[in-house]
Design a protein around this motif. Structure first.
Motif, PDB file in Angstrom:
ATOM      1  N   GLN A  37       1.840   1.934  -3.381  1.00  0.00           N
ATOM      2  CA  GLN A  37       0.625   2.566  -3.971  1.00  0.00           C
ATOM      3  C   GLN A  37       0.752   4.174  -3.693  1.00  0.00           C
ATOM      4  OE1 GLN A  37      -3.103   1.261  -4.603  1.00  0.00           O
ATOM      5  NE2 GLN A  37      -2.249  -0.199  -5.576  1.00  0.00           N
ATOM      6  N   LEU A  38       1.045   4.316  -2.592  1.00  0.00           N
ATOM      7  CA  LEU A  38       1.100   5.704  -2.294  1.00  0.00           C
ATOM      8  C   LEU A  38       2.026   6.531  -2.958  1.00  0.00           C
ATOM      9  CD1 LEU A  38       0.668   6.356   1.572  1.00  0.00           C
ATOM     10  CD2 LEU A  38      -0.983   6.521  -0.152  1.00  0.00           C
ATOM     11  N   GLN A  39       3.167   6.064  -3.206  1.00  0.00           N
ATOM     12  CA  GLN A  39       4.228   6.577  -3.740  1.00  0.00           C
ATOM     13  C   GLN A  39       3.905   6.798  -5.483  1.00  0.00           C
ATOM     14  OE1 GLN A  39       7.472   3.478  -2.644  1.00  0.00           O
ATOM     15  NE2 GLN A  39       8.693   5.545  -1.697  1.00  0.00           N
ATOM     16  N   GLN A  40       3.414   5.930  -5.825  1.00  0.00           N
ATOM     17  CA  GLN A  40       2.974   5.982  -7.116  1.00  0.00           C
ATOM     18  C   GLN A  40       1.854   6.732  -7.082  1.00  0.00           C
ATOM     19  OE1 GLN A  40       1.534   1.685  -7.844  1.00  0.00           O
ATOM     20  NE2 GLN A  40       3.623   1.466  -8.616  1.00  0.00           N
ATOM     21  N   LEU A  41       1.007   7.130  -6.497  1.00  0.00           N
ATOM     22  CA  LEU A  41       0.154   8.490  -6.645  1.00  0.00           C
ATOM     23  C   LEU A  41       0.736   9.758  -6.794  1.00  0.00           C
ATOM     24  CD1 LEU A  41      -2.858   7.596  -4.048  1.00  0.00           C
ATOM     25  CD2 LEU A  41      -2.838   7.882  -6.599  1.00  0.00           C
ATOM     26  N   GLN A  42       1.832  10.054  -6.053  1.00  0.00           N
ATOM     27  CA  GLN A  42       2.559  11.112  -5.910  1.00  0.00           C
ATOM     28  C   GLN A  42       3.005  11.491  -7.359  1.00  0.00           C
ATOM     29  OE1 GLN A  42       5.022  12.209  -2.678  1.00  0.00           O
ATOM     30  NE2 GLN A  42       6.714  12.196  -4.049  1.00  0.00           N
ATOM     31  N   GLN A  63       0.909  -0.975  -0.027  1.00  0.00           N
ATOM     32  CA  GLN A  63      -0.073   0.108  -0.087  1.00  0.00           C
ATOM     33  C   GLN A  63       0.795   1.224  -0.081  1.00  0.00           C
ATOM     34  OE1 GLN A  63      -3.042  -0.237  -0.631  1.00  0.00           O
ATOM     35  NE2 GLN A  63      -3.759   1.865  -0.307  1.00  0.00           N
TER      36      GLN A  63
END
Lengths: 151, 696
Positions: free
Chosen positions: A29-34, A26
């Protein structure tokens, strides 16, 4: 340390966090949202998590120290902590919350207090780790480098 | 996802409405409710990355008030289960009751009980936290699904008492079609039965017997709602205001719900819808002026499908006037397309009007069972027009309605044909059920919209035809059996394509010989006599396409579609038809059109007219199936008969649909055909005609 060294260090460090279960997918995922429009997204979210978690932990402590423990309330708090920790990928915190909830169901104050301790411990651990991670990232950026993408 | 999605902000999508179809699901308006700030922030980012328009809220009460303030402001709601101020399930219930939006529940709790609670409280989905971006990406599916279901419901609810209503409708409509009524009724009954079967094909699921929200009925409904005020409009009061015998509160309630959704969609989701409908609309607009009429038609179709009394069609026309009054015509058929359809109907309407020169009722609206009778023909114009409007309206409002693929088609066609509309529009509509036709019509209509138009047209046709013949024909027409439908539909379609019926031909407009079209214009229609379906239904289909495409800016021709040709032809036809009277000009409708279409001429109407005319002649010739060749009157034999009903009196002027001949002639022709021409009718199966062919 030069940039590439720092970058390598960051990568290694991140990998270890995953390996040791502090972080899970997860977080990735956060890193990818950035993205460019929101370059501090991860840091912002994690900061929110820290604030929220500390509040919850304090509330839990208070609730469990009541003469008559309101387990429903305790459970609600734990549930929320579980939700937010899982959202950012703090795996170990989440797992300790799951155990915590079981004790709540059993209405076992002792068990709950023990779990609370566990949760606090895991929380502070992951907090430290993440703070180190962010520091490293900042250093790289300050040195003109870029954050290597995970995955 | 990675860092590339920079649009995080905002919502890029609101503008989607322009491009709707392209953008969707981007721009989906999501409301997220969660007391956990961490989760809220993450969800917000995820949603933005998916190009949705996000609004966050940490309290359920606040979320509710936001939703109340702007009922159409959101497409979907995401809510957490455990919240301090209000239980997530309670919020879920409230939203379902008040706004009827899809709601997705979320929770870190994955216990079976909790998930079950979500299901029982009506949640569209239940996401386990941590929520992943993949789950967020597909959120739009729930919106689409819900809309589709609503449409279906709408349609279905509309058709509750199909048979009864039809009866009533026909009674009420009184399109001067005593004959029609009689036959219509009987045929209707039969048709209903058949319809049911045929409708199966119809994707729009008009299958069940339903209260047909004819254009007129819908207009009454809208008028009542407007009078009360949309917010204060309650079914009971609406029912009282409408004062329609046989209409139940439940009918009104479900119709109201749909209408509201429709409005909401229009305003809010227009984007999305646009997408859906857009194809329909845009092209249509141009060409569709007739579509507007189509609305009427749709309505008619709608009505036709059930009960749209021809009168209503007429009224619709009046109301529609094109424009489709976006009345949420009950034509739910078309889902989303409604909007589109409305446009189309507008277009059609325009054309229809032309057709309706005679001011006949929109008998064109196939759906309109009422006047479809040949007698009605004189009305046809009106009906057509109204039909058109209905169609339009239907399209507009009904885009969903209109989607009634089959039925609508007919309506559309009817409108277009104006002539058709008059006729059996109601029946047509039903007929359209035969869907095949409608489908083609629908296609014509423009893809989505086509659904409507075709249906409408078809309906119209069917209605018209079906009125009497249609019903019967329906089978035939549609190829399936309602031959009428096809024809009607086609015709309507054809008409619609008005602009250039040519489009129709593309469709394969039944005018099989389309070539003849020029000659045919009147013939075209009939040539295929057999084709009744206009070439196998294509003939009409083209018109339908026309609707959609409206390419045929012939526009008004559209009704007359064949206008170019048609007029002449129609005139001929009309005369012929009139003379032939028997020959169920109806045939022409379909056939003529096809041919005309081919010629690109306004076969639409002409076709219709031709069909009619030809039918007349054709009839004479014994349904020359291919007699279409004969100019003009090659009414597509028999099949057109159906048309006769449909072909609203296209008062020759417009040729559009020989209203005049319309109905009487057509009726007789139809009747005759039905009797004798059995096969012909099948020809009519506009299947070929059904707009499908109109590959416009």
């Amino acid at each position: 340390m030069d940039v590439s060294q720092m970058q390598r260090q960051l990568v290694d460090y991140t990998a270890s966090l995953f390996r040791e279960g502090f972080l899970d997918d997860q977080f990735t995922q956060l890193q990818q949202l950035q993205d460019e429009s929101n370059p501090d997204f991860v840091i912002e979210v994690v900061s929110l998590f820290f604030e929220d978690s500390e509040r919850l932990v304090n509330d839990l402590g208070r609730a469990l120290n009541q003469p008559i423990v309101d387990f429903k309330k305790v459970d609600a708090h734990v549930h929320q902590l579980k939700g937010s920790s899982s959202s950012i990928g703090a795996e170990r915190v989440k797992n300790s919350c799951i155990a915590f909830r079981n004790f709540c169901e059993e209405q076992n104050t002792e068990g709950c207090l023990r779990c609370l301790q566990q949760v606090k411990q895991e929380y502070f651990l992951v907090k430290n780790k993440l703070e180190s991670l962010f520091r490293l990232e900042q250093q790289i950026l300050a040195a003109g480098g870029s954050i290597p993408l995970v995955e | 996802m990675d860092r590339c999605m920079s649009t995080a902000s905002s919502t890029p999508i609101r503008k989607v409405s322009d491009g709707v179809s392209d953008q969707f699901p981007a721009g989906l308006r999501v409301l997220v409710v969660d007391d956990d700030p961490t989760c809220l922030k993450i969800l917000e980012k995820m949603l933005r990355n998916c190009l949705y328009e996000v609004t966050t809220c940490s309290q359920a009460e606040v979320a509710l008030s936001m939703l109340r303030e702007s009922r159409t402001g959101f497409d979907i709601v995401l809510s957490d289960v455990h919240m301090p101020d209000m239980n997530g399930f309670k919020l879920l219930e409230q939203i379902g009751l008040e706004m009827d939006l899809p709601v997705i529940m979320m929770s870190a709790d994955d216990g079976k009980d909790v998930v079950m609670k979500g299901v029982t409280h009506g949640a569209c989905d239940y996401l386990i936290k941590p929520v992943r971006i993949e789950a967020i990406k597909n959120l739009w599916q729930h919106v689409v699904r819900k809309r589709r279901n609503e449409l279906k419901e709408f349609e279905q609810s509309g058709s509750v008492e199909d048979g009864d209503r039809l009866q009533k409708a026909s009674d009420e409509l009184d399109y001067s079609s005593s004959v029609n009524e009689g036959s219509w009724k009987s045929s209707k009954k039969r048709k209903d039965d058949e319809d049911e079967g045929e409708e199966r094909d119809d994707t729009s699921a008009l299958k069940k017997p339903r209260v047909v929200w004819s254009v007129e009925l819908h207009q009454q409904f809208v008028a009542a709602v407007n009078q009360l005020g949309i917010d204060k409009a309650v079914p009971k009061k609406i029912l009282e205001l409408m004062n329609v015998p046989g209409l139940t509160r439940e009918n009104v309630a479900s119709h109201l719900q749909k209408y509201r959704l429709y409005l909401r969609r229009l305003s809010g989701v227009s984007q999305h819808q646009g997408g859906v409908n857009t194809p329909f609309m845009s092209p249509q607009e141009a060409s569709f002026r007739s579509i507007s009429s189509f609305d009427g038609l749709d309505i008619q179709a709608f009505a036709a499908s059930g009960q749209l009394p021809p009168q209503s069609l007429a009224s619709l026309q009046a109301g529609l006037g094109r424009t489709t009054t976006s009345t949420g015509v009950a034509m739910p058929i078309v889902d989303q397309r409604n909007i589109f359809s409305s446009e189309i109907s507008k277009l059609r309407f325009g054309s229809v009007q032309q057709l309706s020169n005679s001011g006949k009722q929109v008998s064109l609206l196939p759906g309109l069972p009422t006047s479809m009778e040949p007698k009605q023909l004189p009305h046809p114009h009106q009906s057509v027009q109204s039909f058109g409007s209905i169609g339009l309206q239907a399209s507009e409002g009904t885009s969903t309605f209109l989607n009634m693929p089959t039925s609508l088609r007919t309506t559309l066609s009817t409108q277009m044909h104006g002539v058709h509309g008059n006729r059996s529009s109601p029946s047509m509509m039903q007929m359209s059920q035969t869907q095949s036709r409608n489908q083609s019509l629908n296609e014509m209509v423009g893809g989505h919209a086509s659904g409507i138009p075709s249906t409408i047209g078809q309906q119209i046709f069917s209605n018209e035809c079906s009125g009497q013949v249609l019903d019967r024909d329906r089978t035939t027409i549609n190829g399936r059996s309602a031959a009428c439908n096809p024809v009607s539909q086609v015709s309507s379609v054809v008409d619609f394509s008005m602009n250039h019926m040519t489009e129709l031909p593309g469709n394969g407009f039944p005018l099989a010989s389309a070539t003849e079209v020029s000659n045919l214009t009147s013939r075209g229609m009939f040539q295929e006599g057999r084709k009744m379906g206009l070439k196998g239904s294509r003939g009409f289909a083209p018109s339908y396409d026309i609707f959609n495409e409206l390419h045929q800016p012939k526009t008004q021709d559209w009704e007359l579609q064949n206008v170019g040709l048609n007029f002449e032809a129609s005139q001929h036809l009309n005369s012929i038809i009139q003379s032939n009277t028997n020959h169920a000009p109806s045939i022409m409708g379909g056939q003529g059109f096809s041919s005309s279409l081919k010629n690109g001429q306004n076969i639409n109407m002409l076709v219709y007219g031709n069909a009619v005319v030809s039918a007349g002649e054709a009839n004479e010739h014994g349904n020359t199936e291919n007699s279409a060749q004969r100019p003009n009157i090659h009414l597509v034999n028999t099949s057109f008969r159906v048309k006769s009903e449909e072909i609203p009196d296209l008062s020759c002027e417009k040729l559009l649909i020989p209203d005049h001949f319309g109905q009487d002639d057509l009726m007789s022709a139809l009747l005759k055909q039905q009797q004798g021409v059995g096969p012909v009718e099948s020809e009519y199966n506009f299947d070929g005609y059904t707009m499908d062919n109109i590959s416009v």
